[in-house]
Design an enzyme around this catalytic site. Structure first.
Site, PDB file in Angstrom:
ATOM      1  N   HIS A 219       4.259   1.880   5.516  1.00 51.97           N
ATOM      2  CA  HIS A 219       3.219   0.813   5.126  1.00 51.97           C
ATOM      3  C   HIS A 219       2.997   0.472   3.850  1.00 51.97           C
ATOM      4  O   HIS A 219       2.159  -0.367   3.465  1.00 51.97           O
ATOM      5  CB  HIS A 219       2.054   1.221   6.063  1.00 51.97           C
ATOM      6  CG  HIS A 219       1.241   2.171   5.372  1.00 51.97           C
ATOM      7  ND1 HIS A 219      -0.070   2.552   5.787  1.00 51.97           N
ATOM      8  CD2 HIS A 219       1.359   3.246   4.397  1.00 51.97           C
ATOM      9  CE1 HIS A 219      -0.449   3.638   4.897  1.00 51.97           C
ATOM     10  NE2 HIS A 219       0.550   3.956   4.232  1.00 51.97           N
TER      11      HIS A 219
ATOM     12  N   GLU B 230       2.770   6.097  11.731  1.00 49.33           N
ATOM     13  CA  GLU B 230       2.028   5.073  10.970  1.00 49.33           C
ATOM     14  C   GLU B 230       0.982   4.508  11.978  1.00 49.33           C
ATOM     15  O   GLU B 230       0.836   4.709  13.161  1.00 49.33           O
ATOM     16  CB  GLU B 230       2.965   3.767  10.906  1.00 49.33           C
ATOM     17  CG  GLU B 230       4.297   3.858   9.798  1.00 49.33           C
ATOM     18  CD  GLU B 230       3.800   3.802   8.509  1.00 49.33           C
ATOM     19  OE1 GLU B 230       2.683   3.467   8.191  1.00 49.33           O
ATOM     20  OE2 GLU B 230       4.731   4.102   7.432  1.00 49.33           O
TER      21      GLU B 230
ATOM     22  N   GLU C 234      -0.106  -2.962   7.309  1.00 46.24           N
ATOM     23  CA  GLU C 234       0.192  -2.252   8.512  1.00 46.24           C
ATOM     24  C   GLU C 234       0.991  -3.395   9.289  1.00 46.24           C
ATOM     25  O   GLU C 234       0.979  -4.384   9.037  1.00 46.24           O
ATOM     26  CB  GLU C 234      -1.263  -1.914   9.152  1.00 46.24           C
ATOM     27  CG  GLU C 234      -2.174  -1.135   8.397  1.00 46.24           C
ATOM     28  CD  GLU C 234      -1.482   0.344   7.980  1.00 46.24           C
ATOM     29  OE1 GLU C 234      -0.582   0.762   8.512  1.00 46.24           O
ATOM     30  OE2 GLU C 234      -1.953   0.679   6.725  1.00 46.24           O
TER      31      GLU C 234
END
Length: 349
Positions: free
Chosen positions: A254, A282, A314
């Site tokens: 990310h 993540e 993200e």
């Protein structure tokens, strides 16, 4: 309440909502939660009683603290009641335990302090520039250098940032190890971007027969402490990564744009044996316009990447799957954890 009045109240609340976490930061730095905790379960204290345990000579400290606590109580962060004598008293709510050190001495409190540190707050004033100017990073607009460069120049902020990340990472890894069992049967695990080896230490404590390689930049691993079963290796993950049965990456992808992620994943593919896998941890971005608390948390994390990480973002589960397939991996498996975080496996075969 009619719809118009309700909307107006929400609009007015939104104007000052940024005050709430700053009030939380203040009581964390004043150790108010620890003072209430030491007073005993279900105990409520006045602000004047609390300040007797705070090192201050300010004669108005109790009055000023009461104003801060009153706001937090109105948001149910603290409990509050009025005694028979008319004094306002405060206590802990179930939420507060997450901001108090647990059995491992970690909590969310250092992350509150980190996210609302004056350095990171300065960056948000330049958020609009990420829209107006191509390639603009709010943090760089504020300080004229990248976050990584700045952390080297400001030892105070670097200490605050590391403390916040350490506690948050520890809490995340604890949940991952409770829910995810994919480390079983591995012989050697490579943690790419593993910092000083904290995550590997936690993994090996649960899987003592596993051998670990902690891989990060040379100056990072140079300060890494020795752990049984862990070998520290310095290098550049965009050039190559060490070989192992599996490669672990927590909150690494990310930080980077799709091109850099693809380069890194291809390096991982090349380093893995025929039936090897990449294991990533993540945040998973919701694919729709969700309004639940978990989704809001992930949307907030994504905006932080926009402000503090050049090219970072993200991604949805589909986004990660597409990157994995383009890098040569054949199978993607998702293992949802808490608070919008997932463990995702990319299998070579």
């Amino acid at each position: 309440m009619d719809t118009r009045a309700d909307a107006e109240i929400k609009a007015m609340e939104l104007i000052g909502i940024g005050v709430l976490p700053l009030a939380m930061k203040a009581i964390i730095e004043l150790n108010v939660l620890e003072i209430l905790s030491k007073a005993g379960p279900d105990t409520q204290l006045t602000a004047a009683q609390i300040v007797t345990d705070i090192p201050t000579t300010n004669p108005n400290a109790g009055f000023q603290l009461d104003r801060i606590l009153r706001l937090l109580a109105s948001h149910s962060v603290l409990s509050s009641s009025i005694t028979k004598s008319g004094e306002r008293v405060y206590g802990l709510t179930p939420m507060c335990k997450y901001f108090l050190p647990d059995q491992d001495g970690v909590s969310l409190a250092p992350m509150v302090v980190t996210i609302h540190d004056k350095v990171l707050l300065q960056s948000w004033h330049y958020l609009k520039d990420s829209v107006l100017k191509q390639g603009s990073l709010p943090f760089t607009e504020a300080f004229g250098m990248s976050p990584f460069e700045y952390s080297v120049s400001d030892t105070r902020f670097n200490k605050v940032f590391n403390a916040g990340m350490f506690d948050h990472s520890t809490l995340c890894m604890r949940d991952v190890l409770q829910r995810y069992k994919g480390f079983q049967g591995l012989g050697e695990l490579v943690d790419v971007g593993g910092g000083t080896g904290g995550s590997l230490k936690m993994i090996l404590s649960q899987y003592p027969n596993l051998k670990g390689i902690n891989f990060d930049l040379p100056h990072v691993v140079a300060d890494a402490p020795s752990f049984p079963g862990v070998k520290h290796i310095g290098g550049d993950m965009f050039e190559s990564v060490p070989s192992g049965d599996a490669i672990f990456m927590k909150w690494i992808l990310h930080d980077w744009d799709d091109g850099r992620c693809l380069t890194l994943l291809k390096n991982c593919w090349n380093a893995l044996p025929e039936h090897g896998k990449v294991i990533i941890v993540e945040w998973i971005l919701p694919s729709d316009a969700a309004t639940d608390p978990t989704s809001r948390r992930v949307f907030t994390a994504d905006l932080m990447m926009l402000a503090f990480s050049e090219g970072g973002k993200e991604r949805t589960l589909g986004d990660y799957g597409a990157l994995a397939k383009e890098a040569g991996f054949t199978t993607v498996k998702d293992f949802p954890c808490a608070n919008g975080i997932s463990v995702i496996e990319f299998h070579k075969k």
